[in-house]
Design a protein around this motif. Structure first.
Motif, PDB file in Angstrom:
ATOM      1  N   VAL A  56      -0.576   6.937   6.873  1.00 19.36           N
ATOM      2  CA  VAL A  56      -1.447   8.053   6.487  1.00 19.36           C
ATOM      3  C   VAL A  56      -0.679   9.369   6.602  1.00 19.36           C
ATOM      4  O   VAL A  56      -0.722  10.204   5.699  1.00 19.36           O
ATOM      5  N   ALA A  57       0.033   9.551   7.697  1.00 24.74           N
ATOM      6  CA  ALA A  57       0.777  10.792   7.913  1.00 24.74           C
ATOM      7  C   ALA A  57       1.849  11.003   6.846  1.00 24.74           C
ATOM      8  O   ALA A  57       2.085  12.130   6.408  1.00 24.74           O
ATOM      9  N   LEU A  58       2.476   9.906   6.419  1.00 26.70           N
ATOM     10  CA  LEU A  58       3.562  10.001   5.440  1.00 26.70           C
ATOM     11  C   LEU A  58       3.061   9.836   4.004  1.00 26.70           C
ATOM     12  O   LEU A  58       3.846   9.907   3.057  1.00 26.70           O
ATOM     13  N   LYS A  59       1.761   9.586   3.865  1.00 29.64           N
ATOM     14  CA  LYS A  59       1.112   9.429   2.547  1.00 29.64           C
ATOM     15  C   LYS A  59       1.747   8.301   1.736  1.00 29.64           C
ATOM     16  O   LYS A  59       2.114   8.470   0.577  1.00 29.64           O
ATOM     17  N   VAL A  60       1.883   7.160   2.399  1.00 26.98           N
ATOM     18  CA  VAL A  60       2.408   5.961   1.747  1.00 26.98           C
ATOM     19  C   VAL A  60       1.502   4.778   2.093  1.00 26.98           C
ATOM     20  O   VAL A  60       0.715   4.834   3.038  1.00 26.98           O
ATOM     21  N   HIS A  61       1.643   3.697   1.340  1.00 28.50           N
ATOM     22  CA  HIS A  61       0.945   2.462   1.679  1.00 28.50           C
ATOM     23  C   HIS A  61       1.692   1.846   2.861  1.00 28.50           C
ATOM     24  O   HIS A  61       2.931   1.904   2.917  1.00 28.50           O
ATOM     25  N   PRO A  62       0.974   1.260   3.820  1.00 28.93           N
ATOM     26  CA  PRO A  62       1.646   0.710   5.006  1.00 28.93           C
ATOM     27  C   PRO A  62       2.779  -0.265   4.687  1.00 28.93           C
ATOM     28  O   PRO A  62       3.763  -0.331   5.420  1.00 28.93           O
ATOM     29  N   THR A  63       2.674  -0.982   3.571  1.00 27.57           N
ATOM     30  CA  THR A  63       3.729  -1.927   3.230  1.00 27.57           C
ATOM     31  C   THR A  63       5.060  -1.240   2.958  1.00 27.57           C
ATOM     32  O   THR A  63       6.121  -1.851   3.158  1.00 27.57           O
ATOM     33  N   GLU A  64       5.031   0.026   2.540  1.00 30.56           N
ATOM     34  CA  GLU A  64       6.278   0.753   2.296  1.00 30.56           C
ATOM     35  C   GLU A  64       7.095   0.932   3.571  1.00 30.56           C
ATOM     36  O   GLU A  64       8.324   1.064   3.528  1.00 30.56           O
ATOM     37  N   LEU A  65       6.415   0.921   4.695  1.00 25.53           N
ATOM     38  CA  LEU A  65       7.116   1.060   5.966  1.00 25.53           C
ATOM     39  C   LEU A  65       7.816  -0.237   6.384  1.00 25.53           C
ATOM     40  O   LEU A  65       8.694  -0.213   7.242  1.00 25.53           O
ATOM     41  N   LEU A  66       7.417  -1.354   5.773  1.00 24.47           N
ATOM     42  CA  LEU A  66       7.966  -2.645   6.171  1.00 24.47           C
ATOM     43  C   LEU A  66       8.822  -3.312   5.093  1.00 24.47           C
ATOM     44  O   LEU A  66       9.311  -4.414   5.302  1.00 24.47           O
ATOM     45  N   GLU A  67       8.998  -2.647   3.960  1.00 22.02           N
ATOM     46  CA  GLU A  67       9.807  -3.223   2.893  1.00 22.02           C
ATOM     47  C   GLU A  67      11.287  -3.061   3.191  1.00 22.02           C
ATOM     48  O   GLU A  67      11.728  -1.988   3.582  1.00 22.02           O
ATOM     49  N   SER A  68      12.026  -4.139   3.006  1.00 19.34           N
ATOM     50  CA  SER A  68      13.476  -4.040   3.272  1.00 19.34           C
ATOM     51  C   SER A  68      14.247  -3.878   1.981  1.00 19.34           C
ATOM     52  O   SER A  68      13.756  -3.957   0.911  1.00 19.34           O
TER      53      SER A  68
END
Length: 68
Positions: A56-68
């Motif tokens: 939410v803070a970075l305005k991305v979908h949570p999956t973007e944080l876990l994509e390699s």
């Protein structure tokens, strides 16, 4: 690469892309700056709730944080 390191790399990159400091992210998420830094250094594993707050803070979908 384990998910802790993937998250650390993506969090740092997304934060820099948005010209945010760790302090900014901490304020936006309600997390401590120390905890945000620990996530970026892959020293701790973030919970699903924390992952959601970061997304939410970075305005991305949570999956973007876990994509390699």
């Amino acid at each position: 690469m384990d998910l802790k390191h993937v998250l650390a790399t993506n969090l740092r990159r997304l934060r820099h892309d948005r010209d945010l400091t760790q302090e900014d992210v901490a304020e936006l998420t309600g997390l401590s700056m120390r905890y945000v830094g620990s996530i970026e250094r892959a020293r701790v594993s973030a919970t699903v709730t924390t992952l959601g707050k970061l997304a939410v803070a970075l305005k991305v979908h949570p999956t973007e944080l876990l994509e390699s």
